[in-house]
Design a protein around this motif. Structure first.
Motif, PDB file in Angstrom:
ATOM      1  N   TYR A   1       6.430 -20.993   2.764  1.00  0.00           N
ATOM      2  CA  TYR A   1       7.006 -20.608   4.054  1.00  0.00           C
ATOM      3  C   TYR A   1       6.010 -20.890   5.175  1.00  0.00           C
ATOM      4  CZ  TYR A   1       9.479 -17.503   0.738  1.00  0.00           C
ATOM      5  OH  TYR A   1      10.179 -16.998  -0.317  1.00  0.00           O
ATOM      6  N   ALA A   2       6.534 -21.154   6.381  1.00  0.00           N
ATOM      7  CA  ALA A   2       5.661 -21.175   7.563  1.00  0.00           C
ATOM      8  C   ALA A   2       5.132 -19.757   7.770  1.00  0.00           C
ATOM      9  CB  ALA A   2       6.420 -21.662   8.795  1.00  0.00           C
ATOM     10  N   TRP A   3       6.018 -18.796   7.579  1.00  0.00           N
ATOM     11  CA  TRP A   3       5.652 -17.380   7.554  1.00  0.00           C
ATOM     12  C   TRP A   3       6.815 -16.612   6.931  1.00  0.00           C
ATOM     13  CZ3 TRP A   3       8.449 -13.623  10.199  1.00  0.00           C
ATOM     14  CH2 TRP A   3       9.328 -14.099  11.173  1.00  0.00           C
ATOM     15  N   VAL A   4       6.513 -15.451   6.366  1.00  0.00           N
ATOM     16  CA  VAL A   4       7.545 -14.641   5.729  1.00  0.00           C
ATOM     17  C   VAL A   4       7.146 -13.169   5.802  1.00  0.00           C
ATOM     18  CG1 VAL A   4       6.578 -14.839   3.397  1.00  0.00           C
ATOM     19  CG2 VAL A   4       9.023 -14.407   3.682  1.00  0.00           C
ATOM     20  N   LYS A   5       8.142 -12.317   5.981  1.00  0.00           N
ATOM     21  CA  LYS A   5       7.954 -10.862   5.998  1.00  0.00           C
ATOM     22  C   LYS A   5       9.091 -10.224   5.207  1.00  0.00           C
ATOM     23  CE  LYS A   5       4.613 -10.973   9.109  1.00  0.00           C
ATOM     24  NZ  LYS A   5       3.261 -10.987   8.670  1.00  0.00           N
ATOM     25  N   LYS A   6       8.866  -8.988   4.795  1.00  0.00           N
ATOM     26  CA  LYS A   6       9.895  -8.231   4.095  1.00  0.00           C
ATOM     27  C   LYS A   6      10.469  -7.176   5.026  1.00  0.00           C
ATOM     28  CE  LYS A   6       8.282  -8.914  -0.548  1.00  0.00           C
ATOM     29  NZ  LYS A   6       7.854  -8.395  -1.801  1.00  0.00           N
ATOM     30  N   LYS A   7      11.781  -7.085   5.029  1.00  0.00           N
ATOM     31  CA  LYS A   7      12.464  -5.961   5.662  1.00  0.00           C
ATOM     32  C   LYS A   7      12.798  -5.014   4.512  1.00  0.00           C
ATOM     33  CE  LYS A   7      16.506  -4.528   8.226  1.00  0.00           C
ATOM     34  NZ  LYS A   7      17.837  -4.914   8.675  1.00  0.00           N
ATOM     35  N   ILE A   8      11.995  -3.987   4.366  1.00  0.00           N
ATOM     36  CA  ILE A   8      12.170  -3.044   3.263  1.00  0.00           C
ATOM     37  C   ILE A   8      13.363  -2.154   3.588  1.00  0.00           C
ATOM     38  CG2 ILE A   8      11.135  -1.152   1.955  1.00  0.00           C
ATOM     39  CD1 ILE A   8       8.376  -2.435   2.706  1.00  0.00           C
ATOM     40  N   GLU A   9      14.375  -2.219   2.736  1.00  0.00           N
ATOM     41  CA  GLU A   9      15.553  -1.368   2.926  1.00  0.00           C
ATOM     42  C   GLU A   9      15.402  -0.038   2.219  1.00  0.00           C
ATOM     43  OE1 GLU A   9      18.906  -3.824   1.850  1.00  0.00           O
ATOM     44  OE2 GLU A   9      18.519  -5.185   3.537  1.00  0.00           O
ATOM     45  N   ARG A  10      14.748  -0.063   1.057  1.00  0.00           N
ATOM     46  CA  ARG A  10      14.493   1.198   0.361  1.00  0.00           C
ATOM     47  C   ARG A  10      13.410   1.002  -0.694  1.00  0.00           C
ATOM     48  NH1 ARG A  10      19.306  -0.771  -1.590  1.00  0.00           N
ATOM     49  NH2 ARG A  10      19.585  -0.758  -3.844  1.00  0.00           N
ATOM     50  N   THR A  11      12.744   2.107  -0.989  1.00  0.00           N
ATOM     51  CA  THR A  11      11.746   2.162  -2.042  1.00  0.00           C
ATOM     52  C   THR A  11      12.207   3.248  -2.996  1.00  0.00           C
ATOM     53  OG1 THR A  11      10.040   1.531  -0.446  1.00  0.00           O
ATOM     54  CG2 THR A  11       9.291   2.452  -2.540  1.00  0.00           C
ATOM     55  N   GLU A  12      12.370   2.892  -4.269  1.00  0.00           N
ATOM     56  CA  GLU A  12      12.915   3.826  -5.254  1.00  0.00           C
ATOM     57  C   GLU A  12      11.892   4.080  -6.356  1.00  0.00           C
ATOM     58  OE1 GLU A  12      16.473   1.952  -6.707  1.00  0.00           O
ATOM     59  OE2 GLU A  12      17.526   2.212  -4.811  1.00  0.00           O
ATOM     60  N   THR A  13      11.672   5.353  -6.640  1.00  0.00           N
ATOM     61  CA  THR A  13      10.795   5.745  -7.735  1.00  0.00           C
ATOM     62  C   THR A  13      11.673   6.141  -8.920  1.00  0.00           C
ATOM     63  OG1 THR A  13       9.154   6.542  -6.163  1.00  0.00           O
ATOM     64  CG2 THR A  13       8.945   7.302  -8.448  1.00  0.00           C
ATOM     65  N   VAL A  14      11.425   5.533 -10.063  1.00  0.00           N
ATOM     66  CA  VAL A  14      12.209   5.809 -11.260  1.00  0.00           C
ATOM     67  C   VAL A  14      11.832   7.196 -11.794  1.00  0.00           C
ATOM     68  CG1 VAL A  14      12.712   5.057 -13.625  1.00  0.00           C
ATOM     69  CG2 VAL A  14      12.430   3.369 -11.800  1.00  0.00           C
ATOM     70  N   ALA A  15      12.841   7.979 -12.119  1.00  0.00           N
ATOM     71  CA  ALA A  15      12.621   9.320 -12.655  1.00  0.00           C
ATOM     72  C   ALA A  15      11.860   9.251 -13.972  1.00  0.00           C
ATOM     73  CB  ALA A  15      13.963  10.026 -12.864  1.00  0.00           C
ATOM     74  N   GLY A  16      11.081  10.282 -14.232  1.00  0.00           N
ATOM     75  CA  GLY A  16      10.377  10.382 -15.502  1.00  0.00           C
ATOM     76  C   GLY A  16       8.998   9.765 -15.498  1.00  0.00           C
ATOM     77  N   GLY A  17       8.531   9.325 -14.342  1.00  0.00           N
ATOM     78  CA  GLY A  17       7.201   8.734 -14.276  1.00  0.00           C
ATOM     79  C   GLY A  17       6.117   9.757 -14.570  1.00  0.00           C
ATOM     80  N   THR A  18       4.985   9.254 -14.981  1.00  0.00           N
ATOM     81  CA  THR A  18       3.821  10.083 -15.268  1.00  0.00           C
ATOM     82  C   THR A  18       2.644   9.545 -14.464  1.00  0.00           C
ATOM     83  OG1 THR A  18       3.052   8.675 -17.072  1.00  0.00           O
ATOM     84  CG2 THR A  18       4.650  10.423 -17.640  1.00  0.00           C
ATOM     85  N   PRO A  19       1.545  10.290 -14.394  1.00  0.00           N
ATOM     86  CA  PRO A  19       0.372   9.727 -13.720  1.00  0.00           C
ATOM     87  C   PRO A  19      -0.088   8.412 -14.341  1.00  0.00           C
ATOM     88  CG  PRO A  19       0.091  12.088 -13.997  1.00  0.00           C
ATOM     89  CD  PRO A  19       1.339  11.695 -14.772  1.00  0.00           C
TER      90      PRO A  19
END
Length: 137
Positions: free
Chosen positions: A60-78
């Motif tokens: 790309y000449a340039w590229v950016k992200k338009k973040i629509e959502r960030t989802e954390t999956v249930a059940g994660g651990t440290p």
């Protein structure tokens, strides 16, 4: 003594992406382990945020992200929490032609406050096929 609370995995991913999009891959590396496993579009193996920035600079000449959502999956651990970032890419192709609405999905694994794995998918390959006259959307 007040120790700042560690960022939650979704906040770590969001801050990492903010820095990568500047682009400031060196600062973004503060949020990754030295042995991060990155699989970029086309199943390309990369080993550091700077690798992804270098690849994008060629595509790309340039590229950016338009973040629509960030989802954390249930059940994660440290030890391992899965986080998805979903949205669209916008920017310009190497010839300067602007684009927007190019879907992306990134999958991250965060362990003890650091990103240990990153997988990236987007529609750029399909869009490039259309630009080359080899496909129709």
């Amino acid at each position: 003594m007040n120790t700042p609370a560690p960022l939650d995995p979704a906040a770590i991913v969001d801050e990492f992406l903010r820095l990568v999009m500047i682009p400031d891959p060196q600062s973004a590396s503060r949020f990754t382990t030295p042995d991060i496993r990155i699989r970029f579009t086309g199943n390309r193996e990369m080993h550091a945020p700077g690798d992804t920035s270098a690849f994008n600079a060629k595509r790309y000449a340039w590229v950016k992200k338009k973040i629509e959502r960030t989802e954390t999956v249930a059940g994660g651990t440290p030890e391992a929490t899965v986080v998805y970032s979903l949205g669209t890419l916008y920017g310009a192709w190497p010839d300067g032609t602007a684009f927007e609405g190019n879907r992306y999905v990134d999958r991250y694994v965060v362990s003890h406050g650091l990103i240990v794995q990153m997988d990236v998918w987007n529609d750029s390959a399909e869009w490039l096929l259309v630009r080359a006259g080899l496909a129709v959307l």
